[in-house]
Structures are given as structure tokens and as C-alpha cells.
Design an enzyme around this catalytic site. Sequence first.
Site, short mmCIF file in Angstrom:
data_model
loop_
_atom_site.label_atom_id
_atom_site.label_comp_id
_atom_site.label_asym_id
_atom_site.label_seq_id
_atom_site.Cartn_x
_atom_site.Cartn_y
_atom_site.Cartn_z
N ASP A 174 0.83 -1.20 0.00
CA ASP A 174 0.00 0.00 0.00
C ASP A 174 0.87 1.25 0.00
O ASP A 174 0.61 2.22 -0.73
CB ASP A 174 -0.90 0.02 1.23
CG ASP A 174 -2.08 -0.93 1.13
OD1 ASP A 174 -2.47 -1.28 0.01
OD2 ASP A 174 -2.62 -1.31 2.18
N MET A 175 1.89 1.25 0.85
CA MET A 175 2.78 2.41 0.95
C MET A 175 3.48 2.69 -0.37
O MET A 175 3.53 3.84 -0.84
CB MET A 175 3.81 2.16 2.05
CG MET A 175 3.23 2.10 3.45
SD MET A 175 4.30 1.23 4.63
CE MET A 175 5.82 2.17 4.49
#
Length: 370
Positions: A174-175
Site C-alpha cells: 500500500d505504501m
Amino acid sequence: MGKLTGITVVDLTQFLPGPMMTVMMADQGAEVIKVEPAAGDPAREQAPFDTYGPAGEGAEHSVWFANLNRGKTSVVLDLKSDEGTAALRDLIARADVFVEGFRPGVMARLGFDYDSVKALKPDIVYCSISAFGQHGALAHHPAHDMAVQALAGFLAVNDGPDGTPVVPGAPSADMAAGLTALSAVLMALVGRERTGEGAYIDCAMFDSLLPWCVHTAGSAIAGGPSPKSASQRSLGGAAFYQVYKTSDGQHVALGGRELKFAKNLLTALGREDLLPLAEAPAGEQGELIAFLRATFATKTRDEWVQWFADKDVAFAPVLDFREALDEPHIAERGLWVAGEGGGRHIAPAIRFVGEDWAPGDVPPLVKRPA
């Protein structure tokens, strides 16, 4: 006046990577219009909650939702209705950036794929964020962060002493996707200034995460075997990149393999004779790891913090989030900020020297057309 003041973003994303990307734009002055279904972004309902908004007038919001959606406006649109699609077309007509996070094919079925949106706004910068991209064998495979990490090889080296993978503490896929999407959109906006042309960005969580393995997966990248944690310098095979348990059941970390750090610590401990082991290949430092394990078990975590205070060694106590947020460094850097109503925000990592920043309001769920 932020660096992105004057840029308008239509945001159809939910959960984590897309909202993180667009909140970074909102923090710098972009007008971000968050398009939500009637039930709202699911993050709105994720506990815990806090009060965000003007003092005495604030409302309860999910801490997750507030931190990823501050400074945006929200509008509920039913994209399966004529009214909703007409309202979205109106928003697109004045937008610079369009971001969506649906599975591949959904936007085409709704009539808002890149070609359709480009017909409405020829210079639009359109960004699709998905798990595996818009094409390929995995394109339609459902996945959140951990499944992406599993398929990209990362979870295999996020393992315990017995080699069993454990649930990762950071949503790395996600990051990576949020930061990659932000970078790509900003590049496209810079390019548009020169050429007048927009762009389509196919940002996959898988693609965004994969390049971050180059420092650990070199043997596999070169066509050889996969690295094993116990024999890899950054994954547990090195004594000076390692976690150790202290006498009170807490933990400390050594986080620098440079020989100067090893020399400083081993000299202070009276064991310079072990210095050659610090230079040995990862996986062959067992004697040194065993010595340090026994040594760190003789004092509490806080006693080791005091002992290391005058030592030039890459050392850190392992803190939980409560301890970390209460550290003086957080306050000195202004990283944990209370809004007017008291709700807390993690400050953006992108801040410019000499410019003030304050968290924007958290958008209510506005249940009406645009």
C-alpha cells in the site's frame, strides 16, 4: 497557499493507498473532491474514533479516515444512475487529476475509463491504482496488501526464527503504491506544463513494491536462488542488523552493519577479539550473535538506552506506538498534531522549510449529488 494550490483532483479511491496519495496532495493545497458511495469509504467505520473539527463543534471520525482524508471535500454519487454520472462528468470537466482504485474493468463498465474521461477533459492526468495492474494474469485477482507482499516474495522473508512467515507490521505494498502514484501524477503534471498533454498511469501495488527488494533479493534477481533470512545481511543473518531481547522482556535493535559501529561496541564491551566475526559473511556470525544475545539479556531495555547514550553505535530501543509518539523527537519535529477540536493527526512527511502547516477539516459524508 500550498505548492499544489489550483490543482483539482477527483478521487474515487478508498481504504489506504489512494487516499494516502490524495491526502498528500490536499496537504499541499490541492482541491481534492472525494467521490463516495452512499455507505461512504469503509475506513469511516474503522475504530478507534476521535473528535475532529472546530473546538466545541467537532464530530466523531475514525482516526484512520481523518488522517487520510483531511482537507478534502466529499460527495456521494451513485455512478449507476444518470444523475450520478452526470454529476461526475461535471466534476471531471474542471479537474486536473482523476484517481480511481477499482478492479480493472469496473471504470469501463461505468463509462469512466481513461478514453471516456479524456474525451471530457483532454489534458486529464488519470491514475488507476490496483493490486496487480490493468492487464496480466493476476489483473483480476482480489488482493489487499499482505496478499501482494506474499506474491511478490516479501512475505517469505518476513519470517520468524523457524522460517514461518508472519503478518507484516507495515503495509508495504500500500505504501509503495501510494508514493509511486503520487510521484507519477506529479511527473505527469510537470510534463503537461511543457506539452499540454495529460497521461494515463497504471499504478499497481505489485509493481510499486517489487523494486524495493533489490538490496535483499540480489541472488534471485540475478537468476539464482532466493535469499534466506538467516543468511542475508539485512534479514537476520548479521549480528549488527539484529533484534535482541533484554532482561525485562523488552527488545533493542542494532541497525548498522558498518565496521566502525561494530568496533565501537565490541571495544566498549571488552571483546575486540570478536571483531573479525562482524566482517564475516551473513549467516556465519552465529558466535557473535550468541554473545550479543547473552550480553543484552543482562540489562533492562532502559538501562541499555542509558549505557549507549555516549556510544557511537547504530542502536535503538524497540518502542511501541504509544512510546514512540510520546518521544521528544516527535514533538520537536511537530509530527503529532492536535486539530482545533483535539483530534490528532500525523503530520505530512512532505513539509517545506519556512512554511506552516495545519490539518484541514475532515469531510462529512455529504449525501447528495455534486
